[in-house]
Design an enzyme around this catalytic site. Structure first.
Site, short mmCIF file in Angstrom:
data_model
loop_
_atom_site.label_atom_id
_atom_site.label_comp_id
_atom_site.label_asym_id
_atom_site.label_seq_id
_atom_site.Cartn_x
_atom_site.Cartn_y
_atom_site.Cartn_z
N HIS A 233 0.97 -1.14 -0.10
CA HIS A 233 0.10 -0.08 0.01
C HIS A 233 0.73 1.26 -0.20
CE1 HIS A 233 -2.74 3.22 1.51
NE2 HIS A 233 -3.75 2.18 1.27
N CYS A 271 -3.97 2.80 -4.48
CA CYS A 271 -4.62 3.51 -3.67
C CYS A 271 -4.71 4.87 -4.32
CB CYS A 271 -4.34 3.53 -2.25
SG CYS A 271 -5.20 4.72 -1.20
N HIS A 352 -12.36 4.71 2.43
CA HIS A 352 -12.94 5.66 3.18
C HIS A 352 -14.24 6.27 2.57
CE1 HIS A 352 -8.56 6.58 4.22
NE2 HIS A 352 -8.76 5.59 4.47
#
Ligand code: DNO
Length: 392
Positions: A233, A271, A352
């Site tokens: 990540h 991401c 999120h």
């Protein structure tokens, strides 16, 4: 894209039933109760997996098997921890789990200064305020050498910011930054935090990068044998914090990493929100260049400003061109299908979400309430269908 949703385990206020109703097929989860560095046993993995399967879902991705600090610094028992990591991969593979997300951020995992920034419509978002971070570093942590890392003007503004805070605000800022956000696995008191930072006084960017590369070189034979796709990540935010290096922040960082360890089992969690905080990251170029090794997608958008502040935007707004990213993901999936690759459906989770509607009255993990993520997932699903149905 294989629609997925993060679940923090049986204590998560967002239940598996909710996740199922959101339409996700795959659960992204971890054994958060096992201390960093210890082996995840088959029995524990199976028990967690059974709970997920009983709810009509599958455990498709582990996020994360955390990397012990000793491995990052190559001190102490790092060799033991690497061996333990390999055993965990073997055990996961035995249980049919083949995608493992992790990060190599020293000391702190993802970092925000404010967890409930109120937006114009009354919902709240995670945010990062640069002056809050600097004020914390200079006047709350009082890090040795911090003064050298900022310009006189930056110090002046940070000081004024600090002076404007009352005790409660200082407490809350401290908690947001070092107490550990959900999934971070590690939280610190001020004393522990200072000690951890001290551990990096002799570790510069190149040294940390070499530690990551050594770790991956040691891991790859096991990952390959067990068919585990490791997916790192990116740093969040994608730059050094508190004078500590970070090495998974930019296009150059990921080029170096994959050049050094070319195995496709050495993969990436793409991401968009993390990479997207840097204006010099061309997301589409980065994605396309490394598409074949992207094993997991975190789709979210951030909105940055000139000064270095950012907050979580709606999934289809902000700085990320989500249309382009979803199209790139679908293109890669089609390519894999034509090549006969089995992994032609990449797990994607809406990352999120805003705290909104009924969730405003609930205590959920910051960034991980149900409705905001459900909205994100629904928007991404619609976008993907629109792309596929319009002559893609
Ligand atoms: C935050 C998450 C990160 C992520 C880890 C991966 O929301 O994306 O905590 O799980 O960095 O190891």
């Amino acid at each position: 894209m294989k629609e997925s949703f993060r679940w923090y385990g049986p204590n998560d206020v967002v239940t598996l039933a909710t996740i199922r109703q959101a339409g996700a097929k795959t659960v992204v989860s971890a054994l958060h109760n096992i201390p960093n560095g210890e082996v995840w046993g088959v029995k524990e993995i199976k028990a967690h997996q059974t709970i997920i399967e009983k709810a009509g879902l599958e455990w498709g991705v582990v996020e994360s098997v955390p990397i012990h600090e000793d491995i990052k610094q190559r001190i102490g028992d790092f060799e033991v921890y690497i061996e333990n990591y390999k055993k965990t991969l073997e055990n996961l593979s035995r249980c049919g789990i083949h995608t493992v997300c992790y990060n190599f951020m020293p000391v702190l995992d993802w970092t925000r200064t404010h967890l409930y920034k109120t937006l114009e419509d009354g919902s709240t978002a995670l945010s990062y305020e640069i002056n809050a971070l600097r004020a914390f570093d200079l006047y709350i942590v009082k890090r040795v050498h911090a003064q050298q890392d900022y310009s006189a003007q930056e110090i002046y503004v940070a000081k004024r910011y600090y002076e404007s805070l009352d005790d409660l605000q200082i407490k809350s800022l401290t908690k947001s930054i070092i107490a550990g956000l959900p999934g971070a696995e590690e939280g610190y008191t001020m004393e522990q935090f200072n000690k951890q930072i001290g551990g990096y006084s002799n570790i510069d960017t190149e040294t940390l990068r070499s530690h990551l590369i050594e770790f991956l070189k040691a891991l790859m034979p096991t990952a390959e044998a067990c068919k585990i796709n490791m997916c790192i990540h990116p740093d969040d935010p994608p730059y050094s914090l508190f004078g500590i290096p970070r090495v998974v922040s930019s296009a150059a960082d990921i080029d170096l990493l994959f050049d050094a360890v070319p195995s496709l089992n050495n993969g990436l969690t793409f991401c968009t929100g993390s990479f997207g905080v840097r204006a010099d990251n061309n997301l589409l170029e980065m994605f396309t260049k490394h598409a074949e090794r992207i094993h997991f997608l975190h789709f979210r958008s951030t909105q940055r400003d000139e000064e270095g502040n950012f907050h979580e935007a709606n999934h289809l707004e902000g700085d990320v061109d989500m249309y382009a990213m979803v199209k790139a993901a679908l293109t890669e999936e089609r390519k894999r299908k034509n090549l006969g690759r089995k992994d032609c459906e990449i797990p994607m989770r809406p990352d999120h979400g805003h705290q909104m509607l009924d969730d405003l009255n609930k205590t959920t993990n910051p960034g991980y309430s149900a409705i905001g993520r459900l909205k994100g997932l629904a928007e991404l699903r619609g976008l993907a269908m629109g792309i596929m149905r319009s002559g893609f």
